[in-house]
Design an enzyme around this catalytic site. Structure first.
Site, PDB file in Angstrom:
ATOM      1  N   ASP A 329       0.859  -1.172   0.000  1.00 19.58           N
ATOM      2  CA  ASP A 329       0.000   0.000   0.000  1.00 19.58           C
ATOM      3  C   ASP A 329       0.904   1.234   0.000  1.00 19.58           C
ATOM      4  O   ASP A 329       2.097   1.145   0.285  1.00 19.58           O
ATOM      5  CB  ASP A 329      -0.872  -0.033   1.263  1.00 19.58           C
ATOM      6  CG  ASP A 329      -1.961   1.014   1.238  1.00 19.58           C
ATOM      7  OD1 ASP A 329      -2.308   1.477   0.139  1.00 19.58           O
ATOM      8  OD2 ASP A 329      -2.455   1.374   2.323  1.00 19.58           O
ATOM      9  N   ASP A 646      -2.472  -1.533   6.026  1.00 19.88           N
ATOM     10  CA  ASP A 646      -2.922  -1.186   7.373  1.00 19.88           C
ATOM     11  C   ASP A 646      -4.427  -1.039   7.472  1.00 19.88           C
ATOM     12  O   ASP A 646      -4.982  -1.036   8.559  1.00 19.88           O
ATOM     13  CB  ASP A 646      -2.256   0.107   7.856  1.00 19.88           C
ATOM     14  CG  ASP A 646      -2.520   1.273   6.913  1.00 19.88           C
ATOM     15  OD1 ASP A 646      -3.161   1.057   5.867  1.00 19.88           O
ATOM     16  OD2 ASP A 646      -2.070   2.393   7.211  1.00 19.88           O
ATOM     17  N   ASP A 650      -7.225  -3.772   3.133  1.00 20.03           N
ATOM     18  CA  ASP A 650      -6.070  -4.623   2.843  1.00 20.03           C
ATOM     19  C   ASP A 650      -6.231  -6.045   3.380  1.00 20.03           C
ATOM     20  O   ASP A 650      -5.492  -6.943   2.971  1.00 20.03           O
ATOM     21  CB  ASP A 650      -4.810  -4.011   3.480  1.00 20.03           C
ATOM     22  CG  ASP A 650      -4.456  -2.674   2.883  1.00 20.03           C
ATOM     23  OD1 ASP A 650      -4.470  -2.562   1.650  1.00 20.03           O
ATOM     24  OD2 ASP A 650      -4.181  -1.739   3.646  1.00 20.03           O
TER      25      ASP A 650
END
Length: 921
Positions: A329, A646, A650
Site C-alpha cells: 500500500d 494497514d 487490505d
C-alpha cells in the site's frame, strides 16, 4: 434501502427513530435483535486446536513413532535403556510443543494488546440526552454525536454537519479527508458524501449521524467476512520440513529392513534382528532436528521483534525470506501518512521548495528569505497570511488539531509569520461541490475576504493578480501560465491548493448570512450572489502538499531491486499521486504502466498476467476484491507474494498472500488479525530487514541440518559393524541420545544464529524448486563428513579395546569396565569430531578463515557447553549411570583430537575445490 438518497425526515422514518434518539428500552431491544456492534475474529482457531497441532505435524509423528519403537524394544528386551530413550523423545515432543505454542500465543496476545489502545466509546443521543456508551452497544437507529478525533463505530447517515471532515483511509486507502454533509445524494452509495463508515475517523468539524448498520453488516464487517473466506495453507518451510521428515523416514525404514534381512543371512535370531532393526531406525531419526528448527526460528523471530517486526507464527520467519513480490500500500506504508507543504509558489513567480526533513525543523525566521537568500516578496507574505486566516485548524496545548491538509497549511503559515490576531466574521465552509473555502476576517480595522481551494474553482473567480508587489489585472497569458504551474506541481504528486483575497469596505448583512448558515436557512443561496463575496478576487499563489515518503524507503526499495524482489504499489489513491511518490522513492524511473480499478474490471486474467509481467507497474483506485485478484494471479504464476497494508481494505489480500504484513501503529484490528507479521513501527524498511533475516534463516537451517545429519552416520555405522563383523556394539542407544539431544543441540543452535552473509540481499530469491534438503546436502553429510566422524568413533572404540587386551572375536559383557570405556571412547570421538564439523558447516562454499573463526561467538559458547556436557557424561557418576559410560584417560582425548582438525581441513579443501571450479566456469 438507499438510505443515502432519502431526505432526513425519511431517514428517521425508515429507521423508526427520531431526532431525540432512541429510548433505553428500544435500544436494549435492538441490541438483542442485531447483536453487539463488533467484528468477529477471522476464523481464529481455538487455543486447544493450536496446541494439539504441535503434536500432530509430520516430524512430531516421526518422533512419536521412534518413541513407540523404544517402548516396544524395552518390552521385548528389558534392561537396554530404551525406556529412558523413549521417555526422552516424548519429553522433546512435549517441550517443543509447549515452547512453540507459548511463542505464538505471546505474539497473538501482543496483537490483542494493540486493540486496547484503540478508542472504544462513542457519544449517542438517547431520550434527548447525550450519553457516553461503549461502541459495541451501538444499535441501528442510534443518533451519534461526532466531534473531531472520534472514531466512527458503525455505518451511519449524516443528519447534521458543521464542517464535518472524515478520513476514510482505513477503509479505502485514500489519504485525503472527505467533507460530509446531510443533503440527500442520488449517486453511488459508497461515494455518497452523507455516509460515514465504521472504522473511519473524524478529522475536523462536528455533526450528528444516525446508525443504520452495525457489526458484520457494516462495510468494515463485509470486508472482514471476505477475509475470513480465504483458506489458510502451510508455509514453504512447513512443506520442506514434511519433505525432509519423509526422506528421513524412508532412509530409516529402508536401512532397518535391509539390516533386518541381513541379520537372517548371518544367522541371527528373529528377536535379536528385530531389536537391531529398531536400533538402526532410531539411530537414523534426528531427534534434535525438531527442537533445533523451533529454537532457531524463535531466535530469528526475537531478532525481528527487536527490529520492530512481530512474528505471529514461527514459520513466517523463513517464508518471508523466500518472497519474490511485495505488494505494498502507499499511504502510511511507503509514506508518512502526514500531509506537509512541499512547495509554495507566490504570484509573481517566487517559488519556495522544502525538503521533507527541513519541514519539521524549520524555524519561523527561516521563511523571511527564499531558497536563494533573497528577501521574500509581499506576494509571499500575503499568501502566508491568507493561509493562516482561511483555515479551521488550530494550535492548542502545543499540538495542531484539525484536518491533516488544514493542519499542514496552517502550520506552515504559523511557522512563517507567527500568530495573527484577527476576528473571523463569516465563513463559507469547504464542500465537495464548491471545492473551496472562504472566510471574512477583520484585522486592525480592515476587512478581508480570504479564499483557498482547488485551482480550477479559485482562478476563474480572480480578476486581478498580485505581481511584483503590485495588484494588476489578470490576463489570458497569466491564466495560461498559472495552469502550467498548477499542472507541473500536480505532476510532482502534490495536492495543489490555490489562494486568493480581496479587501472589502462594507460588511453589512454578513452577520445575517452567518446566522442563516447556522440555521440552515433555505434562502442562503439567494444571499450569496448579493454579497458577491467570492467575486473580483486577487490571485495570491499556490501551495503544493504531499504525504511525503518515509526517509528509509528509497534505500529499502533499492535493496529489494538488488535482491530480485519486485515491488508493486497497490493503492486506493489516484494514479498521478501514486506515480509521483513511486518516482520519489525510486520504485519507477520512467513512465510506468498505471492500471486503475475501473480498467481492471474489464481485464481478463490473461491480460492482467501480461500487465504484471511489466517491470514497472502501479495499481491505483483499487478495491479489496481488486487486491485479492492481483495476489491470486501472481500466486498462480508461481510468485511468492508478501502484501503490506494497514486498512480494512487490505485484510483479504493480507490473508490470501503467502505473507501478510500489517501495520501495528496505524493498522486496523482486521488487518492485524489477517496478517502473519505485524510491523510495530509501520516502516517499509523493516520489511526488507526481515526479508534479509528470513533468507539467512533458510541458509542457517541448511547449515545445522548438515551438522545434525553428519552425526547420524557415526551412530549408524557402529550398528552395521556390530551385525556384519560380530563385534561388541560400539555405541549404545542412550549414547546416541546423548549426542542427538545433548551435545549437538547448542552448536546447532549457534549455527542457526549465523548473521546474514554480506551478499544475501544481492542474490535473487531462491527458486520454489530449490529444496531445503537436497542430494548435495545429503551426500555432504552422509558420504563426506559423516564417514570421517564414524572413523573417529570406531578408532576410539578399538583403541581402548586393544589397549585393554581385547582380541577380535572375544566376547565381552556389557557391564565390563573395558567395554564401557570403549563405547565412551566411541562417543567421545563423535563429539570431538563435531567440534570441527560445526566450523565446517558455517558455510558450504566460503572458507571459515574468510568468515572469521570468532565472528559468531555463539559457536564458541556452544562448543564450551558441548564440552561441559561431555565432561558430565564421561566423568560424573550420574552421567556414567544414565548413559552407560566410564571415565577415560585424558591422553585418549588428545589422540582423538586430530580427527576434528582433519575433518575441518578436509572440508576446507573441498570448499576450495568447489570455488575453483565455479571460478573457471
Amino acid at each position: 434501502m438507499n438510505i443515502h438518497s432519502l431526505a432526513i425526515k425519511d431517514v428517521y422514518k425508515s429507521l423508526v427513530a427520531s431526532e431525540h434518539g432512541l429510548t433505553e428500552i428500544e435500544a436494549l431491544k435492538r441490541l438483542h435483535e442485531y447483536g453487539l456492534n463488533e467484528i468477529k475474529e477471522i476464523r481464529g482457531k481455538p487455543l486447544y486446536e493450536k496446541f494439539i497441532e504441535q503434536f500432530t505435524h509430520f516430524l512430531a509423528i516421526l518422533l512419536w513413532t521412534a518413541s513407540g519403537l523404544c517402548f516396544l524394544s524395552e518390552y521385548l528386551h528389558p534392561g537396554e535403556g530404551l525406556k529412558n530413550l523413549g521417555m526422552a523423545i516424548v519429553g522433546v515432543i512435549l517441550i517443543n510443543a509447549l515452547f512453540t505454542f507459548v511463542q505464538e500465543y505471546r505474539a497473538e496476545k501482543a496483537v490483542k494488546e494493540l486493540k486496547k489502545l484503540l478508542p472504544s466509546n462513542v457519544k449517542v443521543l438517547r431520550e434527548g440526552t447525550v450519553k457516553d456508551i461503549r461502541s459495541q452497544f451501538v444499535v441501528p437507529g442510534d443518533l451519534m454525536v461526532l466531534n473531531e478525533g472520534d472514531k466512527v463505530p458503525a455505518d451511519a447517515r449524516v443528519t447534521e454537519s458543521r464542517c464535518l471532515m472524515v478520513n476514510n483511509a482505513p477503509l479505502t486507502g485514500e489519504s485525503d479527508s472527505k467533507p460530509r454533509k446531510s443533503d440527500a445524494f442520488e449517486g453511488d452509495y459508497l461515494e455518497s458524501p452523507n455516509i460515514i463508515f465504521s472504522g473511519t475517523h473524524v478529522v475536523s468539524g462536528n455533526g450528528r449521524a444516525i446508525v443504520f448498520s452495525t457489526g458484520m453488516s457494516t462495510e468494515f464487517g463485509k470486508i472482514a467476512h471476505l477475509t475470513g473466506g480465504v483458506q489458510e495453507r502451510i508455509s514453504p518451510l512447513q512443506a520442506e520440513i514434511v519433505r525432509v521428515t519423509k526422506i528421513v523416514a524412508v532412509i530409516a525404514l529402508t536401512t532397518g529392513i535391509f539390516f533386518f534381512l541381513m541379520g537372517f543371512l548371518t544367522g541371527r535370531g528373529f528377536w535379536n534382528n528385530l531389536l537391531f532393526a529398531i536400533g538402526i531406525i532410531i539411530a537414523n531419526v534426528p531427534e534434535g532436528l525438531l527442537p533445533t528448527v523451533t529454537l532457531s526460528l524463535a531466535m530469528g523471530s526475537q531478532r525481528m521483534a527487536r527490529n520492530k517486526a512481530l512474528i505471529k507464527t514461527l514459520t513466517s520467519v523463513e517464508t518471508l525470506g523466500s518472497i519474490t513480490v511485495i505488494c505494498t500500500d502507499k499511504t502510511g506504508t511507503l509514506t508518512q501518512n502526514k500531509m506537509v507543504v512541499q512547495k509554495i509558489w507566490a504570484a509573481g513567480g517566487q517559488s519556495i521548495e522544502y525538503g521533507t526533513q527541513s519541514l519539521e525543523n524549520r524555524q519561523p525566521s527561516d521563511d523571511r528569505v527564499d531558497i536563494d537568500g533573497r528577501k521574500k516578496s509581499m506576494s509571499y507574505s500575503k499568501l502566508i497570511k491568507i493561509a493562516y486566516l482561511c483555515s479551521n485548524a488550530r494550535y492548542e496545548y502545543g499540538m495542531y488539531k484539525g484536518d491533516p491538509t488544514e493542519i499542514a497549511i496552517f502550520k506552515k503559515a504559523r511557522e512563517g509569520i507567527g500568530a495573527v490576531e484577527a476576528e473571523r466574521v463569516f465563513e463559507m465552509p469547504f464542500d465537495s461541490e464548491r471545492k473551496r473555502m472562504t472566510t471574512v476576517n477583520r484585522i486592525k480595522g480592515k476587512t478581508f475576504v480570504c479564499m483557498k481551494g482547488a485551482p480550477e474553482t479559485v482562478i476563474p473567480l480572480c480578476t486581478k493578480i498580485l505581481r511584483d508587489d503590485e495588484v494588476q489585472m489578470i490576463c489570458d497569458a497569466d491564466i495560461k501560465f498559472l495552469s502550467e504551474v498548477y499542472r507541473s506541481m500536480m505532476d510532482d504528486g502534490q495536492r495543489v491548493i490555490a489562494f486568493a483575497y480581496k479587501e472589502i469596505i462594507s460588511v453589512s448583512g454578513i452577520e445575517n448570512l452567518e446566522s442563516g448558515i447556522k440555521e440552515q436557512n433555505s434562502e442562503l443561496q439567494m444571499l450569496k450572489p448579493k454579497l458577491e463575496l467570492e467575486s473580483d478576487m486577487i490571485f495570491a499563489g499556490f501551495m503544493g502538499l504531499e504525504d511525503p515518503p518515509r526517509t528509509e524507503v528509497p534505500e529499502a526499495i533499492k535493496k529489494c531491486g538488488e535482491a530480485g524482489i519486485k515491488v508493486i504499489m497497490i493503492t486506493g489513491d489516484a494514479g498521478g499521486t501514486a506515480v509521483a511518490i513511486a518516482k520519489q522513492i525510486g520504485l519507477v524511473q520512467k513512465e510506468p504502466s498505471v492500471i486503475e480499478g475501473h480498467e481492471l474490471n474489464f481485464m481478463t486474467d490473461d491480460e492482467l498476467r501480461q500487465k504484471l509481467s511489466s517491470s514497472q507497474i502501479i495499481f491505483a483506485r483499487m478495491t479489496p476484491t481488486h487486491k485479492m485478484r492481483i495476489v491470486s494471479v501472481l500466486e498462480d504464476e508461481g510468485e511468492r507474494v508478501a502484501v503490506t497494508g494497514d486498512g480494512v481494505n487490505d485484510a483479504p489480500a493480507l490473508k490470501k498472500a503467502n505473507i501478510g504484513i500489517a501495520m501495528g501503529m496505524t493498522g486496523t484490528d482486521v488487518a492485524r488479525e489477517a496478517s502473519d507479521i505485524v510491523l510495530l513501527d509501520d516502516n517499509f524498511a523493516s520489511i526488507v530487514n526481515a526479508v534479509e533475516e528470513g533468507r539467512s534463516i533458510f541458509e542457517n537451517i541448511r547449515k545445522f541440518i548438515s551438522y545434525i545429519f553428519a552425526s547420524n552416520i557415526p551412530e549408524i555405522i557402529p550398528y552395521i559393524a556390530y551385525v556384519l563383523f560380530s563385534i561388541p556394539l560400539p555405541l549404545t542407544i542412550m549414547q546416541i541420545l546423548a549426542v542427538d539431544l545433548g551435545t549437538d543441540i547448542f552448536p546447532a543452535l549457534a549455527l542457526g544464529a549465523e548473521k546474514p552473509s554480506p551478499g544475501v540481499m544481492k542474490q535473487p530469491p531462491r527458486s520454489p524448486d530449490e529444496k531445503l534438503f537436497n542430494f548435495r546436502i545429503l551426500s555432504r553429510a552422509y558420504l563426506f563428513l559423516g564417514p570421517i566422524e564414524a572413523a573417529a568413533g570406531l578408532f576410539g572404540f578399538f583403541y581402548v579395546l586393544y589397549s585393554g587386551g581385547w582380541q577380535w572375536g572375544a566376547v565381552i559383557s556389557s557391564g565390563n569396565v573395558l567395554y564401557l570405556q570403549a563405547t565412551t571412547a566411541c562417543l567421545a570421538g563423535i563429539i570431538i569430531s563435531q567440534t570441527g564439523n560445526v566450523f565446517a558447516c558455517r558455510s558450504s562454499r566460503e572458507s571459515v578463515i574468510s568468515l572469521g573463526f570468532f565472528s559468531n561467538r555463539l559457536i564458541i559458547a556452544g562448543i564450551i557447553i558441548e564440552l561441559i556436557l561431555s565432561a558430565f557424561i564421561i566423568y560424573h557418576p550420574h552421567g556414567n549411570k544414565i548413559f552407560g559410560t566410564a571415565p577415560l584417560n585424558l591422553n585418549l582425548l588428545l589422540v582423538l583430537f586430530p580427527f576434528s582438525i582433519g575433518l575441518f581441513l578436509a572440508e576446507e579443501l573441498r570448499k576450495f575445490y568447489v570455488r575453483e571450479i565455479n571460478r573457471k566456469i
